[in-house]
Motif scaffolding. Structure first.
Motif, PDB file in Angstrom:
ATOM      1  N   ALA A   1       0.974  -1.240   0.008  1.00  0.00           N
ATOM      2  CA  ALA A   1      -0.360   0.018   0.299  1.00  0.00           C
ATOM      3  C   ALA A   1       1.060   1.161  -0.420  1.00  0.00           C
ATOM      4  CB  ALA A   1      -1.036   0.020   1.187  1.00  0.00           C
ATOM      5  N   LEU A   2       1.842   1.550   0.649  1.00  0.00           N
ATOM      6  CA  LEU A   2       2.962   2.747   0.748  1.00  0.00           C
ATOM      7  C   LEU A   2       4.207   2.501  -0.535  1.00  0.00           C
ATOM      8  CD1 LEU A   2       3.472   2.069   4.789  1.00  0.00           C
ATOM      9  CD2 LEU A   2       2.933   3.873   3.487  1.00  0.00           C
ATOM     10  N   ALA A   3       3.258   1.748  -1.269  1.00  0.00           N
ATOM     11  CA  ALA A   3       4.746   1.741  -2.641  1.00  0.00           C
ATOM     12  C   ALA A   3       3.624   2.281  -3.498  1.00  0.00           C
ATOM     13  CB  ALA A   3       5.077   0.419  -2.774  1.00  0.00           C
ATOM     14  N   ALA A   4       2.067   1.718  -3.168  1.00  0.00           N
ATOM     15  CA  ALA A   4       1.183   1.988  -4.639  1.00  0.00           C
ATOM     16  C   ALA A   4       1.544   3.910  -5.391  1.00  0.00           C
ATOM     17  CB  ALA A   4      -0.433   1.549  -4.376  1.00  0.00           C
ATOM     18  N   GLU A   5       0.780   4.001  -6.424  1.00  0.00           N
ATOM     19  CA  GLU A   5       1.084   5.713  -7.096  1.00  0.00           C
ATOM     20  C   GLU A   5      -0.597   6.455  -6.414  1.00  0.00           C
ATOM     21  OE1 GLU A   5       0.925   5.051 -11.058  1.00  0.00           O
ATOM     22  OE2 GLU A   5       3.600   4.487 -10.988  1.00  0.00           O
ATOM     23  N   GLY A   6      -1.300   5.139  -6.296  1.00  0.00           N
ATOM     24  CA  GLY A   6      -2.726   5.543  -5.824  1.00  0.00           C
ATOM     25  C   GLY A   6      -3.171   5.052  -4.646  1.00  0.00           C
ATOM     26  N   PRO A   7      -5.047   5.204  -4.167  1.00  0.00           N
ATOM     27  CA  PRO A   7      -5.290   5.083  -2.937  1.00  0.00           C
ATOM     28  C   PRO A   7      -5.246   3.500  -2.950  1.00  0.00           C
ATOM     29  CG  PRO A   7      -7.083   6.415  -4.533  1.00  0.00           C
ATOM     30  CD  PRO A   7      -5.747   6.366  -5.126  1.00  0.00           C
ATOM     31  N   TYR A   8      -4.913   3.417  -1.743  1.00  0.00           N
ATOM     32  CA  TYR A   8      -4.763   1.533  -1.722  1.00  0.00           C
ATOM     33  C   TYR A   8      -5.271   0.947  -0.293  1.00  0.00           C
ATOM     34  CZ  TYR A   8      -2.954  -2.711  -2.412  1.00  0.00           C
ATOM     35  OH  TYR A   8      -2.602  -4.746  -1.981  1.00  0.00           O
ATOM     36  N   LEU A   9      -6.588   0.027   0.011  1.00  0.00           N
ATOM     37  CA  LEU A   9      -7.308   0.097   1.238  1.00  0.00           C
ATOM     38  C   LEU A   9      -6.734  -1.039   1.515  1.00  0.00           C
ATOM     39  CD1 LEU A   9     -10.362   0.775   1.889  1.00  0.00           C
ATOM     40  CD2 LEU A   9     -10.149  -1.180   1.666  1.00  0.00           C
ATOM     41  N   VAL A  10      -6.346  -1.144   3.232  1.00  0.00           N
ATOM     42  CA  VAL A  10      -6.547  -2.298   3.748  1.00  0.00           C
ATOM     43  C   VAL A  10      -7.015  -2.453   4.859  1.00  0.00           C
ATOM     44  CG1 VAL A  10      -4.111  -3.378   5.414  1.00  0.00           C
ATOM     45  CG2 VAL A  10      -3.088  -2.325   3.079  1.00  0.00           C
ATOM     46  N   GLU A  11      -8.194  -3.476   5.009  1.00  0.00           N
ATOM     47  CA  GLU A  11      -9.040  -3.070   5.724  1.00  0.00           C
ATOM     48  C   GLU A  11      -8.100  -4.804   6.684  1.00  0.00           C
ATOM     49  OE1 GLU A  11     -13.582  -5.352   6.455  1.00  0.00           O
ATOM     50  OE2 GLU A  11     -12.681  -5.106   4.321  1.00  0.00           O
ATOM     51  N   CYS A  12      -8.689  -4.486   7.589  1.00  0.00           N
ATOM     52  CA  CYS A  12      -8.203  -5.104   9.154  1.00  0.00           C
ATOM     53  C   CYS A  12      -9.334  -5.391  10.018  1.00  0.00           C
ATOM     54  CB  CYS A  12      -6.940  -4.297   9.910  1.00  0.00           C
ATOM     55  SG  CYS A  12      -5.421  -5.163  10.995  1.00  0.00           S
ATOM     56  N   PRO A  13      -9.471  -6.327  10.197  1.00  0.00           N
ATOM     57  CA  PRO A  13     -10.534  -7.095  11.148  1.00  0.00           C
ATOM     58  C   PRO A  13     -10.027  -6.538  12.946  1.00  0.00           C
ATOM     59  CG  PRO A  13     -10.280  -8.780   9.898  1.00  0.00           C
ATOM     60  CD  PRO A  13      -9.085  -7.643   9.426  1.00  0.00           C
ATOM     61  N   ILE A  14     -10.683  -5.905  13.883  1.00  0.00           N
ATOM     62  CA  ILE A  14     -10.614  -6.404  15.247  1.00  0.00           C
ATOM     63  C   ILE A  14     -11.858  -6.426  15.498  1.00  0.00           C
ATOM     64  CG2 ILE A  14      -8.790  -4.718  15.188  1.00  0.00           C
ATOM     65  CD1 ILE A  14      -9.964  -2.566  15.985  1.00  0.00           C
ATOM     66  N   ASP A  15     -11.707  -7.526  17.106  1.00  0.00           N
ATOM     67  CA  ASP A  15     -12.418  -7.457  17.828  1.00  0.00           C
ATOM     68  C   ASP A  15     -13.441  -6.370  18.447  1.00  0.00           C
ATOM     69  OD1 ASP A  15     -13.432  -8.267  20.986  1.00  0.00           O
ATOM     70  OD2 ASP A  15     -13.678  -9.811  19.677  1.00  0.00           O
ATOM     71  N   LYS A  16     -14.729  -6.368  18.287  1.00  0.00           N
ATOM     72  CA  LYS A  16     -15.394  -5.279  18.916  1.00  0.00           C
ATOM     73  C   LYS A  16     -15.775  -5.010  20.112  1.00  0.00           C
ATOM     74  CE  LYS A  16     -19.954  -8.856  19.471  1.00  0.00           C
ATOM     75  NZ  LYS A  16     -20.741  -9.208  19.335  1.00  0.00           N
ATOM     76  N   ASP A  17     -15.160  -5.215  20.647  1.00  0.00           N
ATOM     77  CA  ASP A  17     -14.970  -5.652  22.617  1.00  0.00           C
ATOM     78  C   ASP A  17     -13.613  -4.982  22.903  1.00  0.00           C
ATOM     79  OD1 ASP A  17     -17.400  -6.556  23.225  1.00  0.00           O
ATOM     80  OD2 ASP A  17     -16.939  -7.912  22.919  1.00  0.00           O
ATOM     81  N   GLU A  18     -12.466  -4.422  21.865  1.00  0.00           N
ATOM     82  CA  GLU A  18     -11.423  -3.838  21.765  1.00  0.00           C
ATOM     83  C   GLU A  18     -11.233  -2.509  22.561  1.00  0.00           C
ATOM     84  OE1 GLU A  18      -8.324  -5.201  22.198  1.00  0.00           O
ATOM     85  OE2 GLU A  18      -8.471  -6.792  20.991  1.00  0.00           O
ATOM     86  N   LEU A  19     -10.314  -2.354  23.514  1.00  0.00           N
ATOM     87  CA  LEU A  19     -11.483  -1.065  24.087  1.00  0.00           C
ATOM     88  C   LEU A  19      -9.905   0.023  24.025  1.00  0.00           C
ATOM     89  CD1 LEU A  19     -12.125  -1.904  27.486  1.00  0.00           C
ATOM     90  CD2 LEU A  19     -13.633  -1.068  26.092  1.00  0.00           C
ATOM     91  N   VAL A  20     -10.297   1.338  24.120  1.00  0.00           N
ATOM     92  CA  VAL A  20      -8.830   2.530  24.662  1.00  0.00           C
ATOM     93  C   VAL A  20      -8.891   2.341  25.833  1.00  0.00           C
ATOM     94  CG1 VAL A  20      -8.561   4.988  24.071  1.00  0.00           C
ATOM     95  CG2 VAL A  20     -10.044   3.426  22.338  1.00  0.00           C
ATOM     96  N   LEU A  21      -7.763   2.257  26.445  1.00  0.00           N
ATOM     97  CA  LEU A  21      -7.175   2.692  27.629  1.00  0.00           C
ATOM     98  C   LEU A  21      -6.016   3.448  27.820  1.00  0.00           C
ATOM     99  CD1 LEU A  21      -8.462  -1.201  28.846  1.00  0.00           C
ATOM    100  CD2 LEU A  21      -9.908   1.294  29.213  1.00  0.00           C
ATOM    101  N   PRO A  22      -5.824   4.271  29.138  1.00  0.00           N
ATOM    102  CA  PRO A  22      -6.397   4.136  30.191  1.00  0.00           C
ATOM    103  C   PRO A  22      -7.989   4.819  29.267  1.00  0.00           C
ATOM    104  CG  PRO A  22      -4.584   4.752  30.493  1.00  0.00           C
ATOM    105  CD  PRO A  22      -4.855   4.464  28.982  1.00  0.00           C
ATOM    106  N   MET A  23      -9.384   5.365  30.419  1.00  0.00           N
ATOM    107  CA  MET A  23     -10.165   5.628  30.416  1.00  0.00           C
ATOM    108  C   MET A  23     -10.571   6.383  31.403  1.00  0.00           C
ATOM    109  SD  MET A  23     -13.798   4.450  28.802  1.00  0.00           S
ATOM    110  CE  MET A  23     -14.981   5.884  29.364  1.00  0.00           C
ATOM    111  N   MET A  24     -10.914   7.866  31.346  1.00  0.00           N
ATOM    112  CA  MET A  24     -10.951   9.055  32.584  1.00  0.00           C
ATOM    113  C   MET A  24     -12.911   9.084  31.917  1.00  0.00           C
ATOM    114  SD  MET A  24     -10.559  12.906  33.967  1.00  0.00           S
ATOM    115  CE  MET A  24     -10.610  13.178  31.834  1.00  0.00           C
ATOM    116  N   LEU A  25     -13.979   8.304  33.000  1.00  0.00           N
ATOM    117  CA  LEU A  25     -15.482   8.526  32.886  1.00  0.00           C
ATOM    118  C   LEU A  25     -15.401  10.099  32.402  1.00  0.00           C
ATOM    119  CD1 LEU A  25     -16.529   6.175  34.356  1.00  0.00           C
ATOM    120  CD2 LEU A  25     -16.743   5.589  32.710  1.00  0.00           C
TER     121      LEU A  25
END
Length: 556
Positions: free
Chosen positions: A518-542
């Motif tokens: 993708a980083l060597a392509a001349e135009g737009p290049y999409l890389v789809e990366c599946p991740i788990d729906k329960d992944e969290l952004v931490l730390p977290m302040m409510l």
């Protein structure tokens, strides 16, 4: 020389150093588009898929270059489609000039087809706006718009031009150089010796810098300040990339989803030197309990931000770089071994919280991307969990290399902004985006493909609105109302349908190879990366919480 109003619009843009504009034609700007056709060898126009994409592209151009971005739209729905992008620019202090057409002067107020009071609509989200009914006002008003957009605290300016003013003619005299913004000045009061004494007496100083650091070009002064007073440095979200990631004093981003050490150190500091930041709720949590007993020295070019959310001990209105040039010589060079030990301990606590799991976790995805990025490649994000993971885990070596929507938090910002950033820098950009935000802006793939924009799109697909779902987990006891998308969209097929290259990965090893392609392509290049729906952004302040009460584990 005598020109039409529409020709004057284009000639003035060229005069002001504009090289590309983003827009979408319509009836009340048809004359401007005719002039764009005539002068296409001097000014490039990029046809977007939606006017909101034009505003975001102009915004991304401005953030990447520091020069005003320009977007054009017709009256009525064309103009109102710009509003979200203008508001995004306004909340993040980005220089932008939006040009809209309106119905002829004689029809104003008659509710004619596609008539709208766009100056009234955008009044709260622009530095200033104008309605032009006289052709003789076009050139001076546009020049004033560019001056205002760049002066002081940058921001968007809208210029609405009646159709008959575009068709009328008058004399036009071009300027030899673009209009310069108003000169900036340092703080000019008599508090500097007192402020220096306050900082010198501190035993736990903390330097906190935001987007104003980048706007002022004050990166070197901030780093020098921290060295002189032996203080850690943290940033707001908008301040990410202001200080190079290899600066040993940098703790990273502070706040609701900031780095653990940066946030805890702010809570423990006895003197916060706040540089071009707003102290919004994402930074402070409950502002009534924030920084109790802590002295705050706040420097900002915009007087309205001083003591607005948090009462400051000292308010200094002035250009950040110039003010620090005057303040730093008054400071005593010192060390704070006990404070340094505290900071080191907080860094250790942060490292103990790092995600060491294997597989396609957000941490491993960001690490793999970071390994393949070079310092000259800007990273653009949309808004959501992926935005926080990128701001936490990617490294940045130069200012303006991290582009994101902070104040308004606009989902759908990413792809338009990435296109604008790439065309502004004439280089590749990387867009990190989630499936929710991509669903709002993927029509701009048509723009990227048509213009062969070298944008690498890393799409983190968890099938949910992750940030809202995360808050539902902690605040609503796991009642996930309408945040599971349940969509069957094949993003790889969609991207290929637009004409982009695309692939889906299922492992970190596949991700690395895909990013290389993708980083060597001349135009737009999409890389789809599946991740788990329960992944969290931490730390977290409510929301409404405090800096000393951070969630660091998913089971808390």
């Amino acid at each position: 020389m005598k020109l039409s109003g529409s020709d004057i619009v284009v000639r003035t843009l060229v005069e002001q150093g504009v090289d590309v504009v983003f827009g979408y034609p319509g009836g009340t700007v048809i004359d401007i588009y005719d002039s764009l056709y005539k002068y296409s060898d001097e000014l490039r126009h990029v046809l977007v898929a939606h006017e909101q994409g034009a505003a975001h592209a102009a915004d991304g151009y401005a953030r990447a270059t520091g020069r005003p971005g320009v977007c054009i739209a017709t009256s009525g729905p064309g103009a109102t489609n710009l509003v979200t992008g203008i508001a995004t620019s306004f909340l993040d202090s980005t220089p932008l000039v939006a040009i809209t057409g309106n119905v002829p002067w004689s029809q104003i107020g008659t509710d004619s087809f596609q008539e709208i009071d766009i100056t009234g609509i955008t009044l709260p989200v622009t530095k200033h706006n104008y309605f032009i009914g006289d052709v003789r006002d076009i050139a001076p008003t546009l020049r004033e718009a560019f001056r205002l957009a760049r002066s002081g605290r940058p921001g968007p300016v809208l210029v609405d031009i009646a159709k008959d003013a575009q068709r009328a003619t008058c004399d036009f005299e071009p300027l030899e150089a673009p209009v310069e913004p108003d000169p900036v000045a340092p703080y000019e009061g008599d508090l500097l010796p007192e402020v220096a004494m306050c900082i010198n007496k501190s035993s736990r100083p903390y330097v906190y810098c935001g987007g104003g650091t980048i706007a002022s070009g004050a990166e070197e002064q901030v780093a020098r300040l921290a060295d002189v007073i032996d203080a850690p440095i943290a940033t707001s979200l908008m301040g990410v990339s202001a200080i190079s990631s290899d600066n040993p004093r940098l703790l990273g981003m502070e706040g609701m989803h900031g780095h653990y050490a940066a946030t805890k150190a702010m809570a423990a500091a006895d003197c916060i030197i706040a540089l071009g930041v707003r102290f919004n709720d994402r930074s402070t949590g409950d502002r009534h309990s924030f920084a109790q007993g802590t002295r705050i020295v706040h420097i900002d070019i915009d007087e309205s931000e001083l003591s607005k959310n948090i009462p400051d001990t000292y308010d200094l209105k002035g250009d950040l770089a110039l003010t620090l040039d005057r303040l730093i010589p008054l400071l005593e060079e010192t060390t704070h071994p006990d404070w340094d030990a505290t900071i080191a301990s907080l860094r250790e606590e942060e490292r103990a919280c790092e995600d060491a799991r294997e597989g396609l976790t957000p941490a491993n995805v960001m690490r793999e991307l970071d390994r393949r990025l070079t310092p000259d490649v800007p990273v653009v994000t949309d808004v959501g969990q992926h935005q926080m993971w990128a701001s936490q885990m990617l490294t940045f070596r130069r200012p303006r290399s991290f582009i994101t929507s902070g104040g308004l938090g606009t989902m759908g910002f990413g792809l338009g902004a990435a296109i604008g950033a790439s065309l502004g820098t004439h280089d590749r950009v990387v867009l990190v985006i989630g499936d929710g935000g991509f669903g709002m802006c993927m029509t701009e793939l048509a723009t990227a493909v048509t213009n062969r924009v070298p944008v690498t799109i890393l799409l983190l697909n968890n099938g949910v609105l992750g940030m809202v779902r995360q808050q539902q987990r902690f605040i609503c006891d796991g009642r996930y109302s309408n945040t599971d998308l349940d969509r069957r969209t094949d993003f790889v097929a969609v991207a290929r349908g637009f004409g982009a290259e695309a692939e889906r990965v299922s492992s970190v090893e596949e991700l690395g190879r895909a990013l290389g392609r993708a980083l060597a392509a001349e135009g737009p290049y999409l890389v789809e990366c599946p991740i788990d729906k329960d992944e969290l952004v931490l730390p977290m302040m409510l929301p409404g919480g405090t800096l000393d009460n951070l969630i660091t584990r998913g089971d808390e």
